[in-house]
Design a protein around this motif. Structure first.
Motif, PDB file in Angstrom:
ATOM      1  N   LEU A   1       4.981   3.435 -10.563  1.00  0.00           N
ATOM      2  CA  LEU A   1       3.887   3.225  -9.638  1.00  0.00           C
ATOM      3  C   LEU A   1       4.246   2.039  -8.786  1.00  0.00           C
ATOM      4  N   ARG A   2       3.700   1.992  -7.606  1.00  0.00           N
ATOM      5  CA  ARG A   2       3.997   0.865  -6.748  1.00  0.00           C
ATOM      6  C   ARG A   2       2.723   0.365  -6.106  1.00  0.00           C
ATOM      7  N   PHE A   3       2.611  -0.933  -6.011  1.00  0.00           N
ATOM      8  CA  PHE A   3       1.467  -1.542  -5.326  1.00  0.00           C
ATOM      9  C   PHE A   3       1.993  -2.500  -4.289  1.00  0.00           C
ATOM     10  N   VAL A   4       1.457  -2.418  -3.096  1.00  0.00           N
ATOM     11  CA  VAL A   4       1.751  -3.409  -2.075  1.00  0.00           C
ATOM     12  C   VAL A   4       0.609  -4.414  -2.157  1.00  0.00           C
ATOM     13  N   VAL A   5       0.928  -5.591  -2.627  1.00  0.00           N
ATOM     14  CA  VAL A   5      -0.105  -6.568  -2.945  1.00  0.00           C
ATOM     15  C   VAL A   5      -0.143  -7.628  -1.866  1.00  0.00           C
ATOM     16  N   ARG A   6      -1.310  -7.809  -1.292  1.00  0.00           N
ATOM     17  CA  ARG A   6      -1.486  -8.926  -0.349  1.00  0.00           C
ATOM     18  C   ARG A   6      -2.197 -10.024  -1.115  1.00  0.00           C
ATOM     19  N   ALA A   7      -1.528 -11.124  -1.327  1.00  0.00           N
ATOM     20  CA  ALA A   7      -2.102 -12.140  -2.191  1.00  0.00           C
ATOM     21  C   ALA A   7      -2.131 -13.484  -1.503  1.00  0.00           C
ATOM     22  N   ASP A   8      -3.166 -14.229  -1.802  1.00  0.00           N
ATOM     23  CA  ASP A   8      -3.294 -15.611  -1.354  1.00  0.00           C
ATOM     24  C   ASP A   8      -3.017 -16.450  -2.582  1.00  0.00           C
ATOM     25  N   GLY A   9      -1.740 -16.734  -2.847  1.00  0.00           N
ATOM     26  CA  GLY A   9      -1.387 -17.384  -4.101  1.00  0.00           C
ATOM     27  C   GLY A   9      -1.491 -16.383  -5.227  1.00  0.00           C
TER      28      GLY A   9
ATOM     29  N   ALA B   1      -7.540   9.983  -9.648  1.00  0.00           N
ATOM     30  CA  ALA B   1      -8.754   9.329  -9.167  1.00  0.00           C
ATOM     31  C   ALA B   1      -8.766   7.851  -9.545  1.00  0.00           C
ATOM     32  N   ALA B   2      -8.288   7.542 -10.747  1.00  0.00           N
ATOM     33  CA  ALA B   2      -8.287   6.145 -11.176  1.00  0.00           C
ATOM     34  C   ALA B   2      -7.380   5.318 -10.272  1.00  0.00           C
ATOM     35  N   MET B   3      -6.280   5.895  -9.840  1.00  0.00           N
ATOM     36  CA  MET B   3      -5.385   5.175  -8.940  1.00  0.00           C
ATOM     37  C   MET B   3      -6.072   4.919  -7.612  1.00  0.00           C
ATOM     38  N   SER B   4      -6.899   5.858  -7.172  1.00  0.00           N
ATOM     39  CA  SER B   4      -7.500   5.691  -5.846  1.00  0.00           C
ATOM     40  C   SER B   4      -8.557   4.602  -5.836  1.00  0.00           C
ATOM     41  N   ILE B   5      -9.139   4.277  -6.980  1.00  0.00           N
ATOM     42  CA  ILE B   5     -10.175   3.261  -6.984  1.00  0.00           C
ATOM     43  C   ILE B   5      -9.579   1.867  -7.081  1.00  0.00           C
ATOM     44  N   ILE B   6      -8.283   1.793  -7.384  1.00  0.00           N
ATOM     45  CA  ILE B   6      -7.687   0.468  -7.593  1.00  0.00           C
ATOM     46  C   ILE B   6      -7.728  -0.369  -6.334  1.00  0.00           C
ATOM     47  N   GLN B   7      -7.575   0.258  -5.177  1.00  0.00           N
ATOM     48  CA  GLN B   7      -7.584  -0.541  -3.955  1.00  0.00           C
ATOM     49  C   GLN B   7      -8.913  -1.265  -3.807  1.00  0.00           C
ATOM     50  N   LYS B   8      -9.995  -0.614  -4.197  1.00  0.00           N
ATOM     51  CA  LYS B   8     -11.309  -1.222  -4.037  1.00  0.00           C
ATOM     52  C   LYS B   8     -11.544  -2.273  -5.120  1.00  0.00           C
ATOM     53  N   VAL B   9     -11.102  -1.944  -6.343  1.00  0.00           N
ATOM     54  CA  VAL B   9     -11.429  -2.777  -7.479  1.00  0.00           C
ATOM     55  C   VAL B   9     -10.594  -4.053  -7.500  1.00  0.00           C
ATOM     56  N   SER B  10      -9.445  -4.029  -6.802  1.00  0.00           N
ATOM     57  CA  SER B  10      -8.518  -5.135  -6.928  1.00  0.00           C
ATOM     58  C   SER B  10      -8.861  -6.305  -6.020  1.00  0.00           C
ATOM     59  N   ARG B  11      -9.880  -6.205  -5.223  1.00  0.00           N
ATOM     60  CA  ARG B  11     -10.184  -7.318  -4.312  1.00  0.00           C
ATOM     61  C   ARG B  11     -10.643  -8.512  -5.116  1.00  0.00           C
ATOM     62  N   ASN B  12     -10.032  -9.669  -4.822  1.00  0.00           N
ATOM     63  CA  ASN B  12     -10.375 -10.929  -5.491  1.00  0.00           C
ATOM     64  C   ASN B  12     -10.076 -10.937  -6.970  1.00  0.00           C
ATOM     65  N   LEU B  13      -9.162 -10.107  -7.407  1.00  0.00           N
ATOM     66  CA  LEU B  13      -8.661 -10.230  -8.767  1.00  0.00           C
ATOM     67  C   LEU B  13      -7.353 -10.987  -8.714  1.00  0.00           C
ATOM     68  N   MET B  14      -6.941 -11.519  -9.841  1.00  0.00           N
ATOM     69  CA  MET B  14      -5.627 -12.143  -9.878  1.00  0.00           C
ATOM     70  C   MET B  14      -4.575 -11.093 -10.171  1.00  0.00           C
ATOM     71  N   ILE B  15      -3.332 -11.406  -9.838  1.00  0.00           N
ATOM     72  CA  ILE B  15      -2.273 -10.408  -9.998  1.00  0.00           C
ATOM     73  C   ILE B  15      -2.149  -9.995 -11.464  1.00  0.00           C
TER      74      ILE B  15
ATOM     75  N   SER C   1       5.759  -6.510  -3.236  1.00  0.00           N
ATOM     76  CA  SER C   1       5.870  -5.114  -3.628  1.00  0.00           C
ATOM     77  C   SER C   1       6.023  -5.064  -5.136  1.00  0.00           C
ATOM     78  N   MET C   2       4.983  -4.611  -5.811  1.00  0.00           N
ATOM     79  CA  MET C   2       5.050  -4.516  -7.277  1.00  0.00           C
ATOM     80  C   MET C   2       5.491  -3.115  -7.629  1.00  0.00           C
ATOM     81  N   GLY C   3       6.753  -2.972  -8.013  1.00  0.00           N
ATOM     82  CA  GLY C   3       7.201  -1.639  -8.338  1.00  0.00           C
ATOM     83  C   GLY C   3       8.189  -1.148  -7.328  1.00  0.00           C
TER      84      GLY C   3
ATOM     85  N   PRO D   1      -2.165   0.968  -3.450  1.00  0.00           N
ATOM     86  CA  PRO D   1      -1.248   1.768  -4.252  1.00  0.00           C
ATOM     87  C   PRO D   1      -0.365   2.668  -3.387  1.00  0.00           C
ATOM     88  N   ASP D   2       0.859   2.845  -3.838  1.00  0.00           N
ATOM     89  CA  ASP D   2       1.810   3.720  -3.144  1.00  0.00           C
ATOM     90  C   ASP D   2       2.412   4.623  -4.206  1.00  0.00           C
ATOM     91  N   ILE D   3       2.171   5.906  -4.115  1.00  0.00           N
ATOM     92  CA  ILE D   3       2.574   6.808  -5.194  1.00  0.00           C
ATOM     93  C   ILE D   3       3.573   7.823  -4.663  1.00  0.00           C
TER      94      ILE D   3
END
Lengths: 165, 386, 169
Positions: free
Chosen positions: B38-46, B353-367, B26-28, B54-56
């Motif tokens: 702002l809060r992000f629930v991050v599912r990470a593999d390492g 709107a920028a917050m809503s795209i983060i879920q899509k854009v964050s796939r396979n990015l590093m934390i 839980s970031m935030g 995002p959780d707002i």
């Protein structure tokens, strides 16, 4: 074995207390808990003009290493529950500065349905800094008041026992 | 307390004899990045994220509902708090909505005062965005530089309207106070000093190898995706769409001013990556300086506010006003029912709107890249939550 | 070939969808539009987005408005085209007791979060939405705050929602 509250009151312990308090008040590390508009003024206060760092106050990221939480901004009910969690995670001795109208009493958002009217509903506050947002000078004065409060604390002296204990 | 109301599926894998499992972090809502709660629930593999959800709502101050309680004039201080980093634009949006509903014409000098205040605020907002972006990437010095520059603009604006952050400068029908004597010279001398500093900041950080390695090719968003998710402002222009409300749906006196609209070009990586969005903001600061010089030179004489009734009751109807805020096209949908209190005020902001795209854009990015993405979108929590 | 005038857009819609489209309302470019029957909403939106002369590729705004006197909740869509630079407004009416509207999240991705917000604050159910849950208020918040008849709860998780005024003596 802890030395707190063990010694009798005498000139030596008072001097030691003063010395300890001076070291403590000169390095009050605050947690970055910027919620809303007051957070920007808190950042400006930490900036070059009204520098908080010259009082020894450095911003820290986590509650586990900070002495002070400056609640800057509006506290919503959703956030109030988490604020309590964060406050509990801070180690003793800890202090709270409530910065700005919203943290003091809800401010202009008292009309709102989702705002917790004042941070003192969830955590005990030491210094209230009024303003919307308070100027950097006001926040600096708030920090100085907190330092004066820290200077008055007595740690070594044994607390007096009540008469009918 | 539960994380959120939804289930997160944890995947287990067996890799060479070792069982690995996703982490759910839980970031935030409190974290050292300066963009608010702002809060992000991050599912990470390492270190690599599968997804950042995002959780707002941690700064939802019900500003829209308050508009129905305090009336047309009384709502102006609340508009400052919608986006406190660029508060002049919010003031302007609300004033324009009320003026459009009531058919009020704003005097020329008031329009120029509005633009001057707004463009100074745009520079302030971009300075904060650039400074905190550098700090999030790891460079602490640019933040202190930009905070120092903001202090100079704070001084100017404080002389103009009395406040440093939440200005409450504009009124329905114009602005509250005229430009004080001597202010023009101070503003011009600030611009003289500041414009070369933008190049200095560019030299300091923009093409620094470490900085560019963190930002290029991270979260590249195509123009089509950006339009589909309703990204606006520098986020949209970073993806190559040359659209600016000041140029394409002109309002106020922007048609009389001459300025460029910088767009991203994929100069160091892919078109629409974090670096493009960042460079658009740096270039926009220069354009704002250009606009300010023109406004300060062309400032006409006249009143600074039109005659507006204290008991302001615009005609029943609705309007949709769009202004180019520092964070992009801000839409104000205001419904009036003919009384002294608005019936509904909906504020559609770019950060939502920028917050809503983060879920899509964050796939396979590093934390750590997620931090760069958040900073490059220039999110502010009050715009998202209102 | 761009269809820039809202009246012309309305005429094209009428010719395709007939009675599902209401009359042209609104006088200015920023509020000119029409009402749509709830059953035809998704097709109309898809048509507006994909038709070559219209190309409304951007959902600029999606908001809900509560009209207790007319006993409806109106969902307003402001559509914008970056290609042809024109704006059009769609309005859908839903009954106040049980408001349900089809979701346009499949047409514009921007609608996902906007519809969640309207659901959260006004209680409108968007059928076909991939993930309809509260977005701004806490998960266990009672009621929908932006409704005109919303009553603030006395307390939330032990924190009271009112504060005694310091001005009282």
């Amino acid at each position: 074995m802890s030395l707190i509250n063990t010694a009798p009151e005498m000139a030596l312990t008072t001097k030691i207390d003063d010395f300890l308090n001076w070291t403590r008040k000169s390095s009050v590390w605050y947690m970055l808990f910027g919620l809303a508009c007051c957070a920007i003024e808190m950042m400006q206060t930490g900036g070059p003009r009204a520098d908080l760092d010259r009082f020894g106050a450095a911003p820290r990221a986590t509650p586990r290493v900070s002495d002070l939480i400056i609640v800057s901004g509006t506290l919503t009910l959703k956030m109030a529950l988490r604020t309590k969690v964060l406050y509990d995670q801070m180690p003793d001795p800890k202090y709270v500065i409530s910065m700005g109208s919203c943290a003091n009493c809800g401010g202009l958002f008292q009309l709102a349905y989702s705002v917790c009217d004042g941070v003192d509903k969830v955590i005990p506050v030491d210094v209230y800094v009024p303003g919307c947002p308070p100027r950097p000078e006001a926040l600096t004065e708030g920090l100085i008041k907190l330092q004066e409060k820290i200077q008055q604390e007595r740690w070594l002296v044994r607390k007096p026992v009540a008469a009918n204990a | 307390m539960s994380l959120t109301g939804f289930e997160v599926e944890i995947q287990r894998e067996v890799d060479g004899g070792l069982t690995t499992e996703d982490m759910t972090l839980s970031m935030g809502p409190q974290h050292p990045s300066t963009h608010g709660v702002l809060r992000f629930v991050v599912r990470a593999d390492g270190e690599v994220m599968k997804e950042a959800i995002p959780d707002i709502g941690y700064l939802h101050r019900s500003i829209e509902k308050i508009s129905e309680k305090v009336g047309w004039h009384g709502f102006m201080p609340y508009t400052d708090r919608v986006d406190y980093v660029a508060a002049m634009f919010c003031n302007q949006g609300w004033a324009m909505a009320a003026e459009r509903l009531a058919g009020i014409e704003v005097p020329k000098r008031a329009e120029y005062c509005r633009i001057i205040a707004a463009e100074f605020n745009r520079i302030q907002s971009h300075l904060l965005s650039v400074g905190s972006m550098a700090m999030d990437i790891g460079a602490y010095t640019p933040f202190i530089h930009t905070v120092r520059e903001r202090e100079y603009i704070n001084d100017l604006i404080e002389e103009l309207c009395g406040a440093r952050l939440t200005f409450n400068y504009m009124r329905i029908g114009g602005v509250a106070w005229d430009i004080p004597p001597g202010w023009r010279e101070k503003a011009l001398s600030f611009l003289e000093r500041f414009e070369p500093l933008i190049d200095e900041y560019n030299a300091l950080i923009s093409y620094n190898k470490i900085y560019t390695e963190r930002l290029r090719n991270v979260a590249a968003i195509s123009a089509q995706e950006a339009i589909d998710y309703n990204l606006v402002g520098p986020n949209l222009r970073g993806s190559g769409v040359r659209y600016d409300v000041r140029r394409d749906l002109p309002y106020s006196v922007y048609p009389e001013l001459d300025f460029d609209v910088p767009v991203g070009s994929g100069e160091l990586g892919t078109l629409g990556d974090c670096f493009d969005r960042y460079m658009v903001r740096m270039r926009e600061m220069k354009e704002s300086c250009k606009i300010l010089r023109q406004c300060l030179a062309q400032l006409p004489q006249g009143p600074v506010i039109a005659k507006v009734a204290r008991n302001f009751k615009p005609a029943a109807g609705d309007c949709y006003v769009r202004i180019e805020s520092a964070r992009g096209d801000m839409g104000w949908y205001v419904v009036s029912d003919g009384t002294a209190f608005p019936h509904r005020c909906k504020i559609r902001t770019g950060s939502f709107a920028a917050m809503s795209i983060i879920q899509k854009v964050s796939r396979n990015l590093m934390i750590a890249d997620l931090i760069a993405v958040i900073a490059s979108f220039d999110l502010v929590a009050p715009e998202i939550d209102r | 070939m761009a269809v820039s005038d809202p009246a012309a857009v309305h005429a094209v819609l009428r010719s395709h969808f007939g009675d599902a489209i209401g009359d042209l309302a609104g006088t200015r470019p920023d509020n000119a539009g029409t009402t749509v029957a709830p059953s035809a909403l998704v097709e109309v939106c898809r048509f507006l987005k994909t038709e070559t002369g219209l190309a409304f590729d951007c959902l600029s705004n999606l908001s809900g408005v509560d009209y207790p006197k007319r006993n409806i909740i109106e969902v307003v869509y402001h559509l914008y085209s970056y290609r042809y630079r024109h704006l059009f407004v769609l309005k859908v009416e839903a009954p106040r007791d049980n408001p349900a509207v089809s979701s346009v999240a499949g047409v514009w991705s921007a609608a996902e979060w906007q519809e969640r917000e309207v659901f959260d604050l006004l209680g409108v159910i968007f059928e076909g939405h991939p993930d309809l849950r509260r977005i701004l208020m806490p998960e266990d918040w009672p009621g929908h705050p932006l409704r005109k008849d919303f009553v603030e709860p006395e307390e939330y998780h032990g924190i009271s929602t009112s504060r005694e005024s310091l001005l009282k003596t």
